[in-house]
Write a protein that holds these residues in place. Structure first.
Motif, PDB file in Angstrom:
ATOM      1  N   GLN A  62      58.811  25.572  42.255  1.00 41.18           N
ATOM      2  CA  GLN A  62      57.904  25.405  43.388  1.00 41.18           C
ATOM      3  C   GLN A  62      56.926  26.569  43.481  1.00 41.18           C
ATOM      4  OE1 GLN A  62      60.683  25.014  46.589  1.00 41.18           O
ATOM      5  NE2 GLN A  62      60.775  22.786  46.460  1.00 41.18           N
ATOM      6  N   GLN A  63      57.413  27.785  43.255  1.00 46.90           N
ATOM      7  CA  GLN A  63      56.544  28.958  43.311  1.00 46.90           C
ATOM      8  C   GLN A  63      55.485  28.905  42.206  1.00 46.90           C
ATOM      9  OE1 GLN A  63      59.323  32.171  43.047  1.00 46.90           O
ATOM     10  NE2 GLN A  63      59.665  32.267  45.254  1.00 46.90           N
ATOM     11  N   ILE A  64      55.887  28.496  41.019  1.00 46.91           N
ATOM     12  CA  ILE A  64      54.942  28.404  39.909  1.00 46.91           C
ATOM     13  C   ILE A  64      53.896  27.334  40.199  1.00 46.91           C
ATOM     14  CG2 ILE A  64      54.726  27.725  37.480  1.00 46.91           C
ATOM     15  CD1 ILE A  64      57.439  29.115  37.040  1.00 46.91           C
ATOM     16  N   THR A  65      54.328  26.221  40.782  1.00 44.89           N
ATOM     17  CA  THR A  65      53.392  25.154  41.119  1.00 44.89           C
ATOM     18  C   THR A  65      52.371  25.643  42.134  1.00 44.89           C
ATOM     19  OG1 THR A  65      55.137  23.522  40.731  1.00 44.89           O
ATOM     20  CG2 THR A  65      53.214  22.794  41.964  1.00 44.89           C
ATOM     21  N   ARG A  66      52.817  26.375  43.148  1.00 45.71           N
ATOM     22  CA  ARG A  66      51.892  26.911  44.147  1.00 45.71           C
ATOM     23  C   ARG A  66      50.896  27.882  43.506  1.00 45.71           C
ATOM     24  NH1 ARG A  66      56.188  28.837  47.282  1.00 45.71           N
ATOM     25  NH2 ARG A  66      57.303  27.012  47.936  1.00 45.71           N
ATOM     26  N   GLN A  67      51.395  28.738  42.626  1.00 45.22           N
ATOM     27  CA  GLN A  67      50.519  29.693  41.960  1.00 45.22           C
ATOM     28  C   GLN A  67      49.465  28.978  41.115  1.00 45.22           C
ATOM     29  OE1 GLN A  67      53.112  32.239  39.761  1.00 45.22           O
ATOM     30  NE2 GLN A  67      53.643  33.514  41.523  1.00 45.22           N
ATOM     31  N   MET A  68      49.890  27.957  40.397  1.00 43.59           N
ATOM     32  CA  MET A  68      48.953  27.225  39.552  1.00 43.59           C
ATOM     33  C   MET A  68      47.875  26.544  40.402  1.00 43.59           C
ATOM     34  SD  MET A  68      49.703  27.857  36.500  1.00 43.59           S
ATOM     35  CE  MET A  68      48.686  26.672  35.681  1.00 43.59           C
ATOM     36  N   ARG A  69      48.258  26.014  41.564  1.00 47.64           N
ATOM     37  CA  ARG A  69      47.264  25.399  42.450  1.00 47.64           C
ATOM     38  C   ARG A  69      46.260  26.427  42.911  1.00 47.64           C
ATOM     39  NH1 ARG A  69      51.164  22.880  46.307  1.00 47.64           N
ATOM     40  NH2 ARG A  69      52.284  21.478  44.941  1.00 47.64           N
ATOM     41  N   ARG A  70      46.731  27.633  43.240  1.00 49.59           N
ATOM     42  CA  ARG A  70      45.821  28.691  43.696  1.00 49.59           C
ATOM     43  C   ARG A  70      44.853  29.091  42.590  1.00 49.59           C
ATOM     44  NH1 ARG A  70      50.411  32.336  45.754  1.00 49.59           N
ATOM     45  NH2 ARG A  70      51.241  31.012  47.366  1.00 49.59           N
ATOM     46  N   PHE A  71      45.362  29.227  41.368  1.00 40.80           N
ATOM     47  CA  PHE A  71      44.517  29.653  40.259  1.00 40.80           C
ATOM     48  C   PHE A  71      43.537  28.576  39.834  1.00 40.80           C
ATOM     49  CE2 PHE A  71      48.095  32.695  39.143  1.00 40.80           C
ATOM     50  CZ  PHE A  71      47.433  33.770  39.694  1.00 40.80           C
ATOM     51  N   MET A  72      43.891  27.320  40.025  1.00 42.99           N
ATOM     52  CA  MET A  72      43.007  26.235  39.598  1.00 42.99           C
ATOM     53  C   MET A  72      41.818  26.068  40.544  1.00 42.99           C
ATOM     54  SD  MET A  72      44.350  25.447  36.834  1.00 42.99           S
ATOM     55  CE  MET A  72      43.704  23.933  36.253  1.00 42.99           C
ATOM     56  N   LYS A  73      41.854  26.691  41.715  1.00 41.32           N
ATOM     57  CA  LYS A  73      40.740  26.594  42.647  1.00 41.32           C
ATOM     58  C   LYS A  73      39.514  27.352  42.144  1.00 41.32           C
ATOM     59  CE  LYS A  73      43.388  25.960  46.866  1.00 41.32           C
ATOM     60  NZ  LYS A  73      43.714  26.524  48.174  1.00 41.32           N
ATOM     61  N   PHE A  74      39.728  28.394  41.351  1.00 42.71           N
ATOM     62  CA  PHE A  74      38.619  29.256  40.940  1.00 42.71           C
ATOM     63  C   PHE A  74      37.931  28.744  39.721  1.00 42.71           C
ATOM     64  CE2 PHE A  74      41.533  32.114  43.201  1.00 42.71           C
ATOM     65  CZ  PHE A  74      40.687  32.429  44.247  1.00 42.71           C
TER      66      PHE A  74
END
Length: 74
Positions: A62-74
């Motif tokens: 879940q933490q990795i998924t959240r991080q990936m979502r944050r990074f994909m915004k940029f």
């Protein structure tokens, strides 16, 4: 895309990886500071199973998924 944007993108990826590795290493070292008596000389914990629990795996995913979502915004 021009060359400047490509270079910036590569630099950002490299810096992100370096910072992530540094932060992970710092947290690992900080977490080991209080448990030196529980470790053998080769750095492995004594008498503990190193396999993570299923709930830990799910939380980490879940933490990795959240991080990936944050990074994909940029």
């Amino acid at each position: 895309m021009n060359a400047n944007r490509i270079i910036d993108m590569i630099v950002r990826q490299v810096m992100r990886r370096l910072v992530t590795k540094g932060v992970d290493k710092g947290f690992d070292m900080a977490s080991r500071m209080g448990s030196k008596s529980d470790q053998q000389s080769d750095g492995k914990p004594t008498g503990q199973n190193n396999a993570p629990l299923p709930s830990q795996n799910m939380k980490q995913a879940q933490q990795i998924t959240r991080q990936m979502r944050r990074f994909m915004k940029f």
